[in-house]
Design an enzyme around this catalytic site. Sequence first.
Site, mmCIF file in Angstrom:
data_model
loop_
_atom_site.group_PDB
_atom_site.id
_atom_site.type_symbol
_atom_site.label_atom_id
_atom_site.label_comp_id
_atom_site.label_asym_id
_atom_site.label_seq_id
_atom_site.Cartn_x
_atom_site.Cartn_y
_atom_site.Cartn_z
ATOM 1 N N GLY A 149 0.820 -1.219 0.000
ATOM 2 C CA GLY A 149 0.000 0.000 0.000
ATOM 3 C C GLY A 149 0.844 1.256 0.000
ATOM 4 O O GLY A 149 0.628 2.159 0.801
ATOM 5 N N SER A 194 1.453 3.643 -2.455
ATOM 6 C CA SER A 194 1.298 4.716 -3.449
ATOM 7 C C SER A 194 1.205 6.088 -2.793
ATOM 8 O O SER A 194 1.438 7.101 -3.444
ATOM 9 C CB SER A 194 0.056 4.459 -4.304
ATOM 10 O OG SER A 194 -1.073 4.350 -3.482
ATOM 11 N N ASP A 210 -3.856 -6.737 -4.512
ATOM 12 C CA ASP A 210 -4.756 -6.546 -3.376
ATOM 13 C C ASP A 210 -4.271 -7.515 -2.298
ATOM 14 O O ASP A 210 -4.407 -8.732 -2.454
ATOM 15 C CB ASP A 210 -6.197 -6.864 -3.802
ATOM 16 C CG ASP A 210 -7.186 -6.790 -2.648
ATOM 17 O OD1 ASP A 210 -6.752 -6.783 -1.479
ATOM 18 O OD2 ASP A 210 -8.400 -6.758 -2.921
ATOM 19 N N TYR A 257 -11.681 -1.215 13.038
ATOM 20 C CA TYR A 257 -10.267 -0.925 12.742
ATOM 21 C C TYR A 257 -9.403 -1.236 13.968
ATOM 22 O O TYR A 257 -8.351 -1.873 13.856
ATOM 23 C CB TYR A 257 -10.162 0.548 12.357
ATOM 24 C CG TYR A 257 -8.764 1.099 12.166
ATOM 25 C CD1 TYR A 257 -8.107 0.967 10.938
ATOM 26 C CD2 TYR A 257 -8.115 1.780 13.202
ATOM 27 C CE1 TYR A 257 -6.836 1.494 10.769
ATOM 28 C CE2 TYR A 257 -6.854 2.311 13.027
ATOM 29 C CZ TYR A 257 -6.217 2.167 11.808
ATOM 30 O OH TYR A 257 -4.954 2.693 11.631
ATOM 31 N N LYS A 282 -6.267 -3.878 14.309
ATOM 32 C CA LYS A 282 -4.897 -3.464 14.649
ATOM 33 C C LYS A 282 -4.392 -4.179 15.899
ATOM 34 O O LYS A 282 -3.195 -4.416 16.039
ATOM 35 C CB LYS A 282 -4.838 -1.940 14.806
ATOM 36 C CG LYS A 282 -5.038 -1.196 13.473
ATOM 37 C CD LYS A 282 -3.927 -1.523 12.489
ATOM 38 C CE LYS A 282 -4.000 -0.700 11.219
ATOM 39 N NZ LYS A 282 -2.919 -1.011 10.280
HETATM 40 P P1 NAD Z 1 -3.423 5.991 3.457
HETATM 41 O O1 NAD Z 1 -4.879 5.793 3.301
HETATM 42 O O2 NAD Z 1 -2.788 7.237 2.954
HETATM 43 O O3 NAD Z 1 -2.618 4.736 2.864
HETATM 44 C C1 NAD Z 1 -3.082 3.423 2.948
HETATM 45 C C2 NAD Z 1 -2.604 2.711 1.697
HETATM 46 O O4 NAD Z 1 -3.040 1.332 1.711
HETATM 47 C C3 NAD Z 1 -3.190 3.332 0.429
HETATM 48 O O5 NAD Z 1 -2.155 3.523 -0.507
HETATM 49 C C4 NAD Z 1 -4.189 2.293 -0.064
HETATM 50 O O6 NAD Z 1 -4.372 2.315 -1.451
HETATM 51 C C5 NAD Z 1 -3.493 1.019 0.398
HETATM 52 N N1 NAD Z 1 -4.403 -0.124 0.426
HETATM 53 C C6 NAD Z 1 -5.646 -0.173 0.967
HETATM 54 N N2 NAD Z 1 -6.170 -1.395 0.758
HETATM 55 C C7 NAD Z 1 -5.242 -2.136 0.089
HETATM 56 C C8 NAD Z 1 -5.193 -3.460 -0.400
HETATM 57 N N3 NAD Z 1 -6.238 -4.285 -0.255
HETATM 58 N N4 NAD Z 1 -4.076 -3.883 -1.041
HETATM 59 C C9 NAD Z 1 -3.021 -3.049 -1.215
HETATM 60 N N5 NAD Z 1 -3.011 -1.773 -0.776
HETATM 61 C C10 NAD Z 1 -4.107 -1.321 -0.129
HETATM 62 O O7 NAD Z 1 -3.145 5.820 5.015
HETATM 63 P P2 NAD Z 1 -1.840 5.984 5.909
HETATM 64 O O8 NAD Z 1 -2.195 6.907 6.982
HETATM 65 O O9 NAD Z 1 -0.629 6.224 5.091
HETATM 66 O O10 NAD Z 1 -1.815 4.508 6.553
HETATM 67 C C11 NAD Z 1 -0.747 3.591 6.397
HETATM 68 C C12 NAD Z 1 -0.823 2.586 7.545
HETATM 69 O O11 NAD Z 1 -0.628 3.269 8.791
HETATM 70 C C13 NAD Z 1 -2.181 1.904 7.667
HETATM 71 O O12 NAD Z 1 -1.993 0.545 8.024
HETATM 72 C C14 NAD Z 1 -2.851 2.652 8.801
HETATM 73 O O13 NAD Z 1 -3.815 1.876 9.459
HETATM 74 C C15 NAD Z 1 -1.665 2.944 9.685
HETATM 75 N N6 NAD Z 1 -1.857 4.056 10.619
HETATM 76 C C16 NAD Z 1 -2.203 5.291 10.179
HETATM 77 C C17 NAD Z 1 -2.402 6.313 11.106
HETATM 78 C C18 NAD Z 1 -2.808 7.712 10.691
HETATM 79 O O14 NAD Z 1 -3.168 8.528 11.563
HETATM 80 N N7 NAD Z 1 -2.757 8.069 9.411
HETATM 81 C C19 NAD Z 1 -2.240 6.068 12.467
HETATM 82 C C20 NAD Z 1 -1.884 4.788 12.879
HETATM 83 C C21 NAD Z 1 -1.684 3.783 11.949
#
Ligand code: NAD
Length: 240
Positions: free
Chosen positions: A9, A11, A59, A152, A156
Amino acid sequence: MKKVVIVTGSSKGIGAATIKYYANNNYNVVINYNHSLDDAQKLYDEVSKITDAILVQADISKEEDVKKLMDETIKAFGRIDTLVNNAGIAIDTTLEDKTVENFRRIIDVNLIGTFLTCKHIGTYMKEQGTGSIINISSTNGLDSYYPYSMDYDASKAGVISLSHNFALLYAPNVRVNTICPGWVNTEMNKELDDDYKKEECKHILLNRFAEPEEIAKTIYETDNNLYLNDSIIKVDGGRC
Ligand code: NAD
């Protein structure tokens, strides 16, 4: 020989920042995307100026796609040193609006997806004799819960449990660590209104959300600390 990292994920958000961090530290990188080809292509164009990179559509909730991600990486680079399980989704709603369908999708991506990559790519690393897996959980999986994201949060918490079991299974050659970010400025939080953000910042000692680059740095440093294994690293600016 240059080391190779797969970031699921990747991108955008934390994943894209992680790809850039590793590329700048002399790794070959595997950018994985599901639907966001345009963002993934832009990232590929940027990092391929400094290192070898490939783009793989997969995916991660689908076993065949995970095998394809692994096979294409091995075909291109002949090894896998680091796997960062970053892909994740959240669908925040009131309890009344929560559906079994959405709950299952969250578990499929966040938990089953992490299980599938740890199973297949971790087994490859174990046979290779070396490797490191970083699973991205969240403080929501530890101790800061939000009823709007109970699905969620449960996924986690499951990631933390999975990490312990895989660390046990793959020791001593493959290390498995978990990073738990607090709030991060990414698209995942783009719908939060300013008042809510301000209120949340009051509960963060540093009084701000993290930037994706700060999480990427922790991922890289955890991966490259050879005595860290089966650890849970909180990166939340200090909760108060
Ligand atoms: P984001 O939404 O910007 O990125 C998530 C990425 O996962 C996207 O590129 C999406 O296309 C990809 N994705 C979703 N489903 C997918 C699949 N089935 N196969 C392949 N790719 C897939 O979010 P982010 O904030 O960059 O999150 C990254 C990670 O960090 C996640 O696991 C999220 O739960 C975790 N996280 C984020 C936060 C926050 O506050 N942003 C806090 C704690 C943990």
